[in-house]
Scaffold this motif. Structure first.
Motif, PDB file in Angstrom:
ATOM      1  N   ARG A  82       0.829  -1.200   0.000  1.00 11.74           N
ATOM      2  CA  ARG A  82       0.000   0.000   0.000  1.00 11.74           C
ATOM      3  C   ARG A  82       0.866   1.254   0.000  1.00 11.74           C
ATOM      4  O   ARG A  82       2.052   1.209   0.293  1.00 11.74           O
ATOM      5  CB  ARG A  82      -0.900   0.023   1.235  1.00 11.74           C
ATOM      6  N   SER A  83       0.251   2.374  -0.274  1.00 12.19           N
ATOM      7  CA  SER A  83       0.969   3.644  -0.244  1.00 12.19           C
ATOM      8  C   SER A  83       1.249   4.051   1.200  1.00 12.19           C
ATOM      9  O   SER A  83       0.712   3.470   2.145  1.00 12.19           O
ATOM     10  CB  SER A  83       0.140   4.730  -0.933  1.00 12.19           C
ATOM     11  N   ASN A  84       2.058   5.058   1.364  1.00 12.26           N
ATOM     12  CA  ASN A  84       2.418   5.514   2.710  1.00 12.26           C
ATOM     13  C   ASN A  84       1.258   6.199   3.425  1.00 12.26           C
ATOM     14  O   ASN A  84       1.326   6.425   4.624  1.00 12.26           O
ATOM     15  CB  ASN A  84       3.615   6.451   2.646  1.00 12.26           C
ATOM     16  N   THR A  85       0.206   6.537   2.716  1.00 15.42           N
ATOM     17  CA  THR A  85      -0.936   7.193   3.352  1.00 15.42           C
ATOM     18  C   THR A  85      -2.063   6.223   3.701  1.00 15.42           C
ATOM     19  O   THR A  85      -3.128   6.650   4.122  1.00 15.42           O
ATOM     20  CB  THR A  85      -1.485   8.295   2.431  1.00 15.42           C
ATOM     21  N   TRP A 137      -2.358   4.326   6.147  1.00 13.61           N
ATOM     22  CA  TRP A 137      -2.642   4.296   7.584  1.00 13.61           C
ATOM     23  C   TRP A 137      -3.835   5.173   7.934  1.00 13.61           C
ATOM     24  O   TRP A 137      -4.483   4.973   8.963  1.00 13.61           O
ATOM     25  CB  TRP A 137      -1.413   4.735   8.388  1.00 13.61           C
TER      26      TRP A 137
END
Length: 132
Positions: free
Chosen positions: A32-35, A37
């Motif tokens: 997944r992307s870093n965002t 979360w």
């Protein structure tokens, strides 16, 4: 003696084989992307803010009072931690399933306390979605 030490060196430099198609690391499983979360954080905050609001209105005391006055009596208070943990696991598993991650898959480099939730049955409210 040198043959055994060289074989030990080659064994230590190779990575362990995947057992039952388990990913070796979390990075192998999660792309997944870093965002990403933000989804987990938002999903956890909705019931938490509802709990805080209810607590400010005296709901916690009423729940404890109702459990104590129920037919099971004060012994019903022992069920409250299990019920709250089941609700927390349900939220976590559901968010993971929505993001396309199977909550029952534990990478080889994870496990043990406290990250043993993958060993428990999934409480997800939705099936694992396909990743886009």
């Amino acid at each position: 003696m040198s043959n055994s030490s060289s074989s030990n060196e080659t064994l230590s430099t190779t990575s362990p084989p995947a057992v039952q198609n388990k990913p070796l690391t979390m990075a192998d499983m999660d792309d997944r992307s870093n965002t990403a979360w933000v989804y987990s954080f938002g999903a956890a905050m909705v019931p938490f803010t509802a709990f805080v609001y209810g607590h400010s209105r005296g709901m916690t005391g009423r729940i404890v009072e109702r459990v104590v006055k129920s037919p099971v009596g004060v012994y019903g208070l022992f069920a409250l931690p299990f019920a709250s943990l089941a609700m927390e696991k349900s939220i976590y598993d559901t968010v993971q399933a929505i993001q396309g991650i199977d909550p029952n898959v534990v990478p080889m480099d994870r496990g043990g306390f406290p990250s043993g939730g993958g060993n428990l049955p999934s409480f997800s409210l939705v099936p694992v979605q396909k990743r886009l």
